[in-house]
Design an enzyme around this catalytic site. Sequence first.
Site, mmCIF file in Angstrom:
data_model
loop_
_atom_site.group_PDB
_atom_site.id
_atom_site.type_symbol
_atom_site.label_atom_id
_atom_site.label_comp_id
_atom_site.label_asym_id
_atom_site.label_seq_id
_atom_site.Cartn_x
_atom_site.Cartn_y
_atom_site.Cartn_z
ATOM 1 N N SER A 99 8.549 -3.443 1.522
ATOM 2 C CA SER A 99 8.671 -4.869 1.815
ATOM 3 C C SER A 99 9.369 -5.046 3.150
ATOM 4 C CB SER A 99 9.500 -5.575 0.732
ATOM 5 O OG SER A 99 9.711 -6.932 1.085
ATOM 6 N N TYR A 103 17.438 -6.581 -4.605
ATOM 7 C CA TYR A 103 15.994 -6.382 -4.367
ATOM 8 C C TYR A 103 15.795 -5.735 -2.995
ATOM 9 C CZ TYR A 103 11.106 -7.255 -3.263
ATOM 10 O OH TYR A 103 9.799 -7.089 -2.872
ATOM 11 N N ASP A 138 4.790 0.954 -18.767
ATOM 12 C CA ASP A 138 5.918 0.500 -17.935
ATOM 13 C C ASP A 138 6.206 1.614 -16.931
ATOM 14 O OD1 ASP A 138 8.436 -0.014 -16.863
ATOM 15 O OD2 ASP A 138 9.279 -0.712 -18.763
ATOM 16 N N LYS A 182 14.001 -1.985 -1.910
ATOM 17 C CA LYS A 182 12.908 -1.787 -0.948
ATOM 18 C C LYS A 182 13.361 -0.917 0.221
ATOM 19 C CE LYS A 182 9.726 -3.812 -3.303
ATOM 20 N NZ LYS A 182 8.546 -3.080 -3.796
HETATM 21 N N1 NAD Z 1 4.927 -11.360 -3.180
HETATM 22 C C1 NAD Z 1 5.748 -11.073 -2.191
HETATM 23 O O1 NAD Z 1 6.268 -11.957 -1.505
HETATM 24 C C2 NAD Z 1 6.067 -9.635 -1.885
HETATM 25 C C3 NAD Z 1 6.558 -9.318 -0.614
HETATM 26 C C4 NAD Z 1 6.840 -7.979 -0.331
HETATM 27 C C5 NAD Z 1 6.623 -7.022 -1.282
HETATM 28 N N2 NAD Z 1 6.164 -7.364 -2.517
HETATM 29 C C6 NAD Z 1 5.938 -6.300 -3.488
HETATM 30 O O2 NAD Z 1 4.589 -6.293 -3.854
HETATM 31 C C7 NAD Z 1 4.464 -5.645 -5.126
HETATM 32 C C8 NAD Z 1 3.535 -6.449 -6.027
HETATM 33 O O3 NAD Z 1 4.153 -7.678 -6.353
HETATM 34 P P1 NAD Z 1 3.375 -9.072 -6.363
HETATM 35 O O4 NAD Z 1 4.043 -9.913 -5.360
HETATM 36 O O5 NAD Z 1 1.910 -8.858 -6.305
HETATM 37 O O6 NAD Z 1 3.851 -9.636 -7.795
HETATM 38 P P2 NAD Z 1 3.068 -9.968 -9.143
HETATM 39 O O7 NAD Z 1 4.131 -10.349 -10.102
HETATM 40 O O8 NAD Z 1 1.954 -10.902 -8.875
HETATM 41 O O9 NAD Z 1 2.441 -8.566 -9.563
HETATM 42 C C9 NAD Z 1 3.217 -7.521 -10.039
HETATM 43 C C10 NAD Z 1 2.432 -6.802 -11.125
HETATM 44 O O10 NAD Z 1 3.204 -5.653 -11.526
HETATM 45 C C11 NAD Z 1 3.253 -5.610 -12.939
HETATM 46 N N3 NAD Z 1 4.495 -4.979 -13.335
HETATM 47 C C12 NAD Z 1 5.749 -5.457 -13.153
HETATM 48 N N4 NAD Z 1 6.646 -4.598 -13.663
HETATM 49 C C13 NAD Z 1 5.946 -3.556 -14.173
HETATM 50 C C14 NAD Z 1 6.325 -2.369 -14.849
HETATM 51 N N5 NAD Z 1 7.589 -2.091 -15.106
HETATM 52 N N6 NAD Z 1 5.349 -1.511 -15.239
HETATM 53 C C15 NAD Z 1 4.039 -1.795 -14.995
HETATM 54 N N7 NAD Z 1 3.634 -2.918 -14.373
HETATM 55 C C16 NAD Z 1 4.580 -3.792 -13.963
HETATM 56 C C17 NAD Z 1 3.173 -7.061 -13.399
HETATM 57 O O11 NAD Z 1 2.703 -7.157 -14.735
HETATM 58 C C18 NAD Z 1 2.214 -7.646 -12.368
HETATM 59 O O12 NAD Z 1 0.862 -7.538 -12.789
HETATM 60 C C19 NAD Z 1 5.887 -5.478 -5.658
HETATM 61 O O13 NAD Z 1 6.316 -4.154 -5.432
HETATM 62 C C20 NAD Z 1 6.681 -6.443 -4.798
HETATM 63 O O14 NAD Z 1 8.038 -6.068 -4.691
HETATM 64 C C21 NAD Z 1 5.864 -8.648 -2.841
#
Ligand code: NAD
Length: 250
Positions: free
Chosen positions: A140, A153, A59, A157
Amino acid sequence: MRLDRKIAIVTGAASGFGEGIARRYAAEGAKVVLADMNIAGAQKLAAELGPNTVAIGGDVSKGRDVEAIVACAHDTFGGLDIVVNNAGTTHRNKPVLDITEDEFDRVYAVNVKSIFWMTKYAVPVLRNQGRGGSIINIGSTAGIRPRPGLVWYNGTKGAVNIATLALAQELGRDNIRVNSICPVIGATGLVEDFMGMPDTPENRQKFLSTIPLGRMSTPADIANAAVWLAEDNSSFITGILLPVDGGRTA
Ligand SMILES: NC(=O)c1ccc[n+]([C@@H]2O[C@H](COP(=O)([O-])OP(=O)(O)OC[C@H]3O[C@@H](n4cnc5c(N)ncnc54)[C@H](O)[C@@H]3O)[C@@H](O)[C@H]2O)c1
């Protein structure tokens, strides 16, 4: 290959953007630590990508787990060049007064405290090696041009983005570059929480109408930016917040 001989940590590598980044890094010749609290997902990806990758659970909001992730890079591959702080989470899109203290604490712990820990454990390793490094934080567009319903959130960011700028100032003398990639909404595991509604074509349209290029971001888009910020071709780039957003923040 663009990342030949580089050693990388990608957090949140089991799915979404992190998986996309990890796949590209491996394809570009990097050795990659796939870190995720979903250890089964990380192991499955490592089995597919082969011996230049290793999976580790943990984590990222916990110091001991992050220390183990950094040690894994050192013990398995003998060093560290690139850190992608990608693991993240969100509270569901809802009115600000409905967000609970637990949700607030969790989103700050996973999105912000994780970077506090990674800085504490990875920067000494990079400094001791004396060959610089590239830290890439997944910020983000939420930290630049926030949407309603995602107040805390968005706050995390904003913190990621400003910490990126401050770290770039402080770590430049060690040739450690620190940049943020700022994706617009993408269809990953978090998408319905970001939307606060089912991911149907009609609901998607509400979000697509705010993106000039008319589509969501993809893991491939984010991986393209993450390869460039990791490779030597970006060696004079530090302290930038790079929107990968189809024009959303323009
Ligand atoms: N998807 C979007 O629209 C979007 C837009 C902007 C930014 N983001 C950012 O992109 C990043 C990746 O997110 P995503 O969209 O690919 O989501 P996702 O849920 O597909 O992937 C996130 C991954 O992080 C892991 N994870 C979550 N909490 C954790 C922790 N405490 N310790 C270890 N692993 C952990 C999860 O198991 C998962 O595999 C994040 O930082 C998110 O805020 C996403």
